[in-house]
Design an enzyme around this catalytic site. Structure first.
Site, PDB file in Angstrom:
ATOM      1  N   PRO A  58      46.103 -98.530   0.883  1.00 44.28           N
ATOM      2  CG  PRO A  58      48.264 -99.367   0.562  1.00 44.28           C
ATOM      3  CD  PRO A  58      47.458 -98.098   0.474  1.00 44.28           C
ATOM      4  CG  ASP A  59      43.790-104.291   3.072  1.00 43.89           C
ATOM      5  OD1 ASP A  59      44.793-104.550   2.371  1.00 43.89           O
ATOM      6  OD2 ASP A  59      42.740-104.945   3.008  1.00 43.89           O
ATOM      7  CG  PHE A  60      48.380-103.273   7.434  1.00 42.75           C
ATOM      8  CD1 PHE A  60      49.696-102.908   7.610  1.00 42.75           C
ATOM      9  CD2 PHE A  60      47.398-102.370   7.819  1.00 42.75           C
ATOM     10  CE1 PHE A  60      50.048-101.685   8.158  1.00 42.75           C
ATOM     11  CE2 PHE A  60      47.717-101.151   8.370  1.00 42.75           C
ATOM     12  CZ  PHE A  60      49.046-100.806   8.535  1.00 42.75           C
ATOM     13  NE  ARG A  61      47.620-109.268   9.369  1.00 46.93           N
ATOM     14  CZ  ARG A  61      47.737-108.223  10.155  1.00 46.93           C
ATOM     15  NH1 ARG A  61      46.972-107.170   9.965  1.00 46.93           N
ATOM     16  NH2 ARG A  61      48.624-108.210  11.128  1.00 46.93           N
ATOM     17  CG  HIS A 151      47.354 -99.858  16.234  1.00 46.33           C
ATOM     18  ND1 HIS A 151      46.976-100.753  15.256  1.00 46.33           N
ATOM     19  CD2 HIS A 151      47.152-100.495  17.414  1.00 46.33           C
ATOM     20  CE1 HIS A 151      46.577-101.877  15.824  1.00 46.33           C
ATOM     21  NE2 HIS A 151      46.662-101.743  17.126  1.00 46.33           N
TER      22      HIS A 151
END
Length: 358
Positions: A58-61, A151
């Site tokens: 999944p992405d974050f937002r 990151h």
């Protein structure tokens, strides 16, 4: 005003842009023609979580499906706390529980990952700057020199104690996480953390040393699967020269200039729709769809599809071999345990033996 403009331009990489048009047209076709022209030799890719969603990560937002929308079970004070360094040091359990779900090695690279690898193979990729920590760029074939993992990465881990900092491998960390142990340093017993950048930590030094070398030489910037909301990564779109084309492949337009920057005369943000637009192209769709469409225009589509199929088959075959090996090892261990149990039992005397003893 001129002083402020120069100051921000130097510190944030926000230039006014030369307005020189390199692309014949502001479309995916125009980008493909430019790549084929022979004048595009140094492509930089900037990628985020959106390039891994088709792999099942999944992405974050994204509302409802994003990582931050599905962390209620960890009882966090707020979703981002799971990646806050101070919270992690006090409460590491939620992060390592999440890591078990999303751990590298459980997912296969996407069409987008292999498209970036193809850019390398064709001598066009200068560097891939990634926000992702899933290591799928490496699984797809990119090496450390090809990557700036802005990151951080799960690829290595270190003890969090300042005076220790012992390094640990991906396999060591994996064994700890899947045995549901909080990883502790063998040397000093301090907490061990994967080398991903938490909120409150500095980005890797290599990020800052590479940007000034890479971006001024960039002939084409391809931005994929990122909301461009996290700094300083988001500011990289303004680090290329004012004439360098920029292609965004994303579900929605992002990274556009805001009104304040426009008033100050900065051109760092992207401009897809205004009358002054001259170099920025947006393809709205999934990253895989965008890469396939661009590959098709370049005459690479069949090659890309065959590459993905071949590599996925190799990954599946390796996984089956490892699973079979683990099963065989488990069977051997069970047999050895059974044999050991038999040998530990005292021998029962026979009737003949008993009569002799008498």
């Amino acid at each position: 005003m001129e002083f402020l403009r120069n100051l921000f331009s130097q510190t944030l990489g926000l230039g006014s842009g030369s307005g020189e048009k390199v692309l014949n047209e502001l479309t995916l076709e125009g980008v493909a023609q430019y790549i084929q022209s022979g004048n595009c030799k140094n492509i930089i890719c900037m990628v985020g979580a959106g390039i891994s969603t088709s792999a099942g990560i999944p992405d974050f937002r994204s509302p409802g499906t994003g990582l931050y929308a599905n962390l209620q079970k960890y009882n966090l004070p707020y979703p981002e706390a799971i990646f806050q360094i101070d919270y992690f040091k006090k409460h590491p359990e939620p992060f390592f529980a999440l890591a078990r779900e999303l751990y590298p090695g459980q997912f296969k690279p996407t069409v987008c990952h292999y498209f970036i690898w193809m850019l390398k193979q064709k001598g066009l990729l200068r560097r891939c700057y990634t926000q992702n920590i899933d290591t799928l760029e490496r699984v797809a074939g990119l090496e450390g020199e090809d990557l700036i993992e802005a990151h951080g990465t799960f690829y290595t881990s270190h003890c969090t104690a300042c005076l220790c900092r012992k390094e640990y491998s991906l396999e060591w960390m994996k064994e700890k996480i899947f045995s549901e142990q909080i990883p502790r340093c063998d040397k000093c017993s301090s907490l061990v953390k994967p080398d991903i950048v938490f909120f409150g930590e500095n980005l890797p030094a290599r990020f800052f040393t590479s940007v000034p070398k890479d971006f001024p030489r960039c002939d084409l910037l391809i931005i994929m699967g990122t909301s461009l909301q996290v700094q300083p990564f988001a500011s990289l779109v303004g680090k290329v020269s004012g004439r360098t084309p920029r292609l965004l492949i994303n579900m929605e337009k992002t990274g556009q200039s805001d009104s304040l920057m426009g008033m100050l005369g900065f051109g760092g943000g992207m401009d897809f729709d205004s009358e002054k637009a001259y170099r920025d192209v947006a393809y709205l769709g999934t990253c895989d769809e965008g890469c396939l469409a661009l590959a098709d225009l370049l005459g690479w589509k069949t090659e890309l599809e065959e590459l993905v199929k071949k590599e996925h088959n190799l990954i599946d075959s390796k996984a089956k071999q490892e699973k079979a090996g683990a099963a065989n090892q488990g069977a051997r261990t069970a047999e050895e345990a059974e044999e050991s149990g038999k040998s530990d039992k005292p021998e029962q005397p026979t009737e003949e033996g008993d009569s002799k003893q008498e």
